[in-house]
Motif scaffolding. Sequence first.
Motif, PDB file in Angstrom:
ATOM      1  N   LEU A  49       0.817  -1.216   0.000  1.00 22.87           N
ATOM      2  CA  LEU A  49       0.000   0.000   0.000  1.00 22.87           C
ATOM      3  C   LEU A  49       0.852   1.267   0.000  1.00 22.87           C
ATOM      4  N   LEU A  50       2.044   1.198   0.573  1.00 21.49           N
ATOM      5  CA  LEU A  50       2.908   2.385   0.652  1.00 21.49           C
ATOM      6  C   LEU A  50       3.255   2.959  -0.718  1.00 21.49           C
ATOM      7  N   ILE A  93       8.594  12.594  -7.062  1.00 20.30           N
ATOM      8  CA  ILE A  93       7.823  11.601  -6.317  1.00 20.30           C
ATOM      9  C   ILE A  93       8.692  10.412  -5.909  1.00 20.30           C
ATOM     10  N   ILE A  94       9.472   9.873  -6.844  1.00 20.08           N
ATOM     11  CA  ILE A  94      10.321   8.712  -6.548  1.00 20.08           C
ATOM     12  C   ILE A  94      11.391   9.079  -5.522  1.00 20.08           C
ATOM     13  N   SER A  95      11.938  10.294  -5.593  1.00 20.90           N
ATOM     14  CA  SER A  95      12.945  10.744  -4.627  1.00 20.90           C
ATOM     15  C   SER A  95      12.356  10.801  -3.222  1.00 20.90           C
ATOM     16  N   ALA A 100      11.649   8.205   2.092  1.00 22.52           N
ATOM     17  CA  ALA A 100      10.756   7.553   3.057  1.00 22.52           C
ATOM     18  C   ALA A 100      11.234   6.140   3.370  1.00 22.52           C
ATOM     19  N   LEU A 101      11.748   5.444   2.351  1.00 23.12           N
ATOM     20  CA  LEU A 101      12.254   4.085   2.556  1.00 23.12           C
ATOM     21  C   LEU A 101      13.485   4.077   3.453  1.00 23.12           C
ATOM     22  N   PHE A 102      14.383   5.044   3.226  1.00 23.14           N
ATOM     23  CA  PHE A 102      15.566   5.157   4.084  1.00 23.14           C
ATOM     24  C   PHE A 102      15.166   5.535   5.510  1.00 23.14           C
ATOM     25  N   ASP A 109      17.728  -4.194  -0.313  1.00 28.97           N
ATOM     26  CA  ASP A 109      17.463  -4.776  -1.631  1.00 28.97           C
ATOM     27  C   ASP A 109      16.289  -4.067  -2.306  1.00 28.97           C
ATOM     28  N   TYR A 110      15.277  -3.769  -1.508  1.00 31.34           N
ATOM     29  CA  TYR A 110      14.102  -3.078  -2.042  1.00 31.34           C
ATOM     30  C   TYR A 110      14.449  -1.638  -2.412  1.00 31.34           C
ATOM     31  N   ILE A 111      15.211  -0.974  -1.539  1.00 28.33           N
ATOM     32  CA  ILE A 111      15.621   0.409  -1.814  1.00 28.33           C
ATOM     33  C   ILE A 111      16.442   0.463  -3.106  1.00 28.33           C
TER      34      ILE A 111
END
Length: 202
Positions: A49-50, A93-95, A100-102, A109-111
Amino acid sequence: MSINKSFPVLITISNIISNVLNPLFSLLIFLAVYSYEKSDGKFNLTSFLLPIALVVIPIFGWIYWNVKKGNYTNMDVSNREQRNSLYLFNFFIISIYIAALFYTKQNFDYILIIIFLLILLVVMFLSNLFIKSSMHTSFNVFVSALFFSLNPIYGLIWLFLTLLVAISRVILKRHTVKEVIMGALIATVISFVYLYFDIQNH
C-alpha cells in the motif's frame, strides 16, 4: 485501409495489453509478488500500500489533472515535449519515496530496486530530449529483470509479456518501432547493471 478498420479485434486486444501492463501497474504487480516472496509466503499489505499511496496515486493524479487542464493531450502523455514535465514530477515523487524508505529503514534490496527505477527514469528523460522512447516497453523490460532476480522463470514469462506490450504500442500508433527499440535498449542496459549489483550483494 487502416489497421483500425481492418483488424478491430487486434486494436481491442492491443488496448487491453497496453492498459493492463501500464508502467505503474506492471511495477505494482512485481511489488506484490516481491512482497509475497520475501515474506515467507505471507503477503505484506503495508509494503504494497505504501508505493500506491506515495507513488501511484500522486503520478496518476498528476497526469489526470494535466489532461483535464489541457496540458497533456492524453493519459499516455504521447507528446514528447509534454513528457518532460511528467518525468520531472516522477523524479520528485520517486525521490520522496526513496527518502521515506531510508527513513523507515526498509530492506536495502528493495531500496536498490527503487534507486535503479529512478536511474531508469533519468536516462529516459535524457533520451526524451531527442526521441520519445517507449516508457511502456522500458518499464516492462526493467520489471522483467526484477522478476528474473526473484525467479528466472518469472523473468522469462514477463519478458514475453513485454514483447506483447512493445507490439501493442506500435499497433496503437503510440510509438514507432524505433521508439520501442530505444526504450527496450535503455532498460536493458539499466537492467544488466541492476542485476550485476544484485548479484554482488548476494
